[in-house]
Design a protein around this motif. Structure first.
Motif, PDB file in Angstrom:
ATOM      1  N   HIS A  32      16.023  -0.493   1.924  1.00 53.05           N
ATOM      2  CA  HIS A  32      16.547   0.868   2.065  1.00 53.05           C
ATOM      3  C   HIS A  32      15.528   1.759   2.753  1.00 53.05           C
ATOM      4  N   GLN A  33      16.015   2.567   3.690  1.00 50.90           N
ATOM      5  CA  GLN A  33      15.164   3.488   4.447  1.00 50.90           C
ATOM      6  C   GLN A  33      15.848   4.840   4.530  1.00 50.90           C
ATOM      7  N   SER A  34      15.189   5.889   4.019  1.00 54.81           N
ATOM      8  CA  SER A  34      15.737   7.233   4.181  1.00 54.81           C
ATOM      9  C   SER A  34      15.371   7.768   5.556  1.00 54.81           C
ATOM     10  N   ILE A  35      16.311   8.445   6.198  1.00 59.96           N
ATOM     11  CA  ILE A  35      16.089   8.998   7.536  1.00 59.96           C
ATOM     12  C   ILE A  35      15.720  10.471   7.428  1.00 59.96           C
ATOM     13  N   THR A  36      16.522  11.211   6.687  1.00 53.55           N
ATOM     14  CA  THR A  36      16.257  12.614   6.403  1.00 53.55           C
ATOM     15  C   THR A  36      16.455  12.818   4.900  1.00 53.55           C
ATOM     16  N   GLU A  37      16.450  14.082   4.468  1.00 45.90           N
ATOM     17  CA  GLU A  37      16.656  14.352   3.051  1.00 45.90           C
ATOM     18  C   GLU A  37      18.033  13.916   2.582  1.00 45.90           C
ATOM     19  N   ARG A  38      19.011  13.927   3.464  1.00 42.94           N
ATOM     20  CA  ARG A  38      20.381  13.594   3.075  1.00 42.94           C
ATOM     21  C   ARG A  38      20.857  12.241   3.577  1.00 42.94           C
ATOM     22  N   TRP A  39      20.278  11.693   4.627  1.00 39.81           N
ATOM     23  CA  TRP A  39      20.792  10.491   5.249  1.00 39.81           C
ATOM     24  C   TRP A  39      19.859   9.314   5.033  1.00 39.81           C
TER      25      TRP A  39
ATOM     26  N   GLN B 173       0.830  -1.194   0.000  1.00 42.98           N
ATOM     27  CA  GLN B 173       0.000   0.000   0.000  1.00 42.98           C
ATOM     28  C   GLN B 173       0.867   1.247   0.000  1.00 42.98           C
ATOM     29  N   ARG B 174       0.276   2.402  -0.388  1.00 40.83           N
ATOM     30  CA  ARG B 174       0.990   3.677  -0.354  1.00 40.83           C
ATOM     31  C   ARG B 174       0.915   4.236   1.071  1.00 40.83           C
ATOM     32  N   ASN B 175       1.754   3.723   1.935  1.00 41.45           N
ATOM     33  CA  ASN B 175       1.747   4.160   3.318  1.00 41.45           C
ATOM     34  C   ASN B 175       2.590   5.415   3.480  1.00 41.45           C
ATOM     35  N   GLN B 176       2.150   6.305   4.352  1.00 38.07           N
ATOM     36  CA  GLN B 176       2.910   7.497   4.681  1.00 38.07           C
ATOM     37  C   GLN B 176       3.840   7.195   5.855  1.00 38.07           C
ATOM     38  N   SER B 177       5.045   7.675   5.782  1.00 40.57           N
ATOM     39  CA  SER B 177       6.032   7.451   6.825  1.00 40.57           C
ATOM     40  C   SER B 177       6.581   8.785   7.294  1.00 40.57           C
ATOM     41  N   LEU B 178       6.844   8.887   8.595  1.00 36.84           N
ATOM     42  CA  LEU B 178       7.354  10.134   9.149  1.00 36.84           C
ATOM     43  C   LEU B 178       8.861  10.273   8.946  1.00 36.84           C
ATOM     44  N   VAL B 179       9.552   9.188   8.702  1.00 42.92           N
ATOM     45  CA  VAL B 179      11.005   9.246   8.610  1.00 42.92           C
ATOM     46  C   VAL B 179      11.500   9.259   7.180  1.00 42.92           C
ATOM     47  N   GLY B 180      10.684   8.943   6.202  1.00 36.02           N
ATOM     48  CA  GLY B 180      11.135   9.005   4.814  1.00 36.02           C
ATOM     49  C   GLY B 180      10.711   7.808   4.002  1.00 36.02           C
TER      50      GLY B 180
END
Length: 249
Positions: free
Chosen positions: A96-103, A41-48
């Motif tokens: 793969h999991q993005s934490i912020t825009e850069r990390w 599903q298209r789940n929204q995530s707070l961390v990226g």
């Protein structure tokens, strides 16, 4: 002599069984994660954003004691250990999991086979690696076709099952090695569809063992280098809504 030959044959048979098990395990991971990625599903995530990455490409023993890097045959080779098997290539599956825009973070499993020889020795080594890494995105943009250029490093463990042969005496040695490994690399991705990205990575996996190919040298380390094609499927949007938006919230 007959007993020694029976012993080496038994060791070789056991090594092939372990290699087949690792390959089946990697295929199982792929067949489990790919359907999840396709139907998630298209789940929204707070961390990226989160994605499944599949990489594959040619690889070489960059630091070793048998032969020269980049001089081996790729994909298929013939030797006395295996009649015809893919060699000097790696395939991996990662989360793969993005934490912020850069990390970002990535956990992945790698499987590969290495085969090379010189005037005195030949070897074949099957590799299985499990590693985690931290990524840093070098530039950020908010265009519909999202691009990323990133560097990364991390830590993992490498398992090597190797066969080593002294060509002058035809003496075969077989053993295993387990050691920490440090991946270091650079990569590029470009989004080609709504959820699919394609790119490339070049890395070096520095292993704290000198027994990937089964021959001790001057320094207690080996290193593997790979040029990989990367295909990513995004399973969670995260902060994707920011892309293409110049809003000041």
């Amino acid at each position: 002599m007959v007993e020694f030959q029976m012993l080496t044959n038994a060791i070789a048979t056991g090594g092939k069984t372990e290699l087949a098990f690792m390959q089946k395990l990697l295929y199982l991971i792929m067949f489990v994660t790919i359907p999840i990625a396709l139907y998630a599903q298209r789940n929204q995530s707070l961390v990226g954003e989160t994605s499944i990455d599949i990489t594959a490409g040619p690889s070489t023993l960059f630091l070793g004691d048998i032969g020269d890097p980049f001089m081996e045959d790729y994909l298929y080779t013939r030797n006395r250990f295996d009649q015809l098997m893919p060699a000097n290539s790696v395939i991996s599956v990662g989360y793969h999991q993005s934490i912020t825009e850069r990390w970002g973070l990535k956990i992945s499993a790698h499987a590969g086979i290495y085969d090379r020889k010189d005037d005195n020795y030949s070897f074949r080594s099957s590799i299985f690696e499990f590693a985690g890494r931290l990524e840093y995105n070098l530039f950020i943009n908010y265009y519909p076709r999202v691009q990323s250029l990133y560097i990364y490093t991390g830590l993992g463990f490498l398992y090597s099952n190797y066969f080593n042969e002294r060509l002058s005496s035809r003496l075969t040695l077989a053993d295993k090695a387990i050691a920490p490994v440090i991946p270091i690399g650079i990569g590029y991705k470009h989004e080609i569809f709504d959820r699919f990205s394609i790119g490339a990575e070049f890395d070096v996996h520095y292993s704290l063992t000198d027994m990937i190919e089964g021959k001790k040298g001057g320094l207690p380390h080996d290193a593997l280098s790979t040029l990989s094609l990367v295909v990513s499927y995004q399973i969670s949007d995260g902060n994707r809504r920011l892309k293409g938006c110049n809003c000041n919230w």
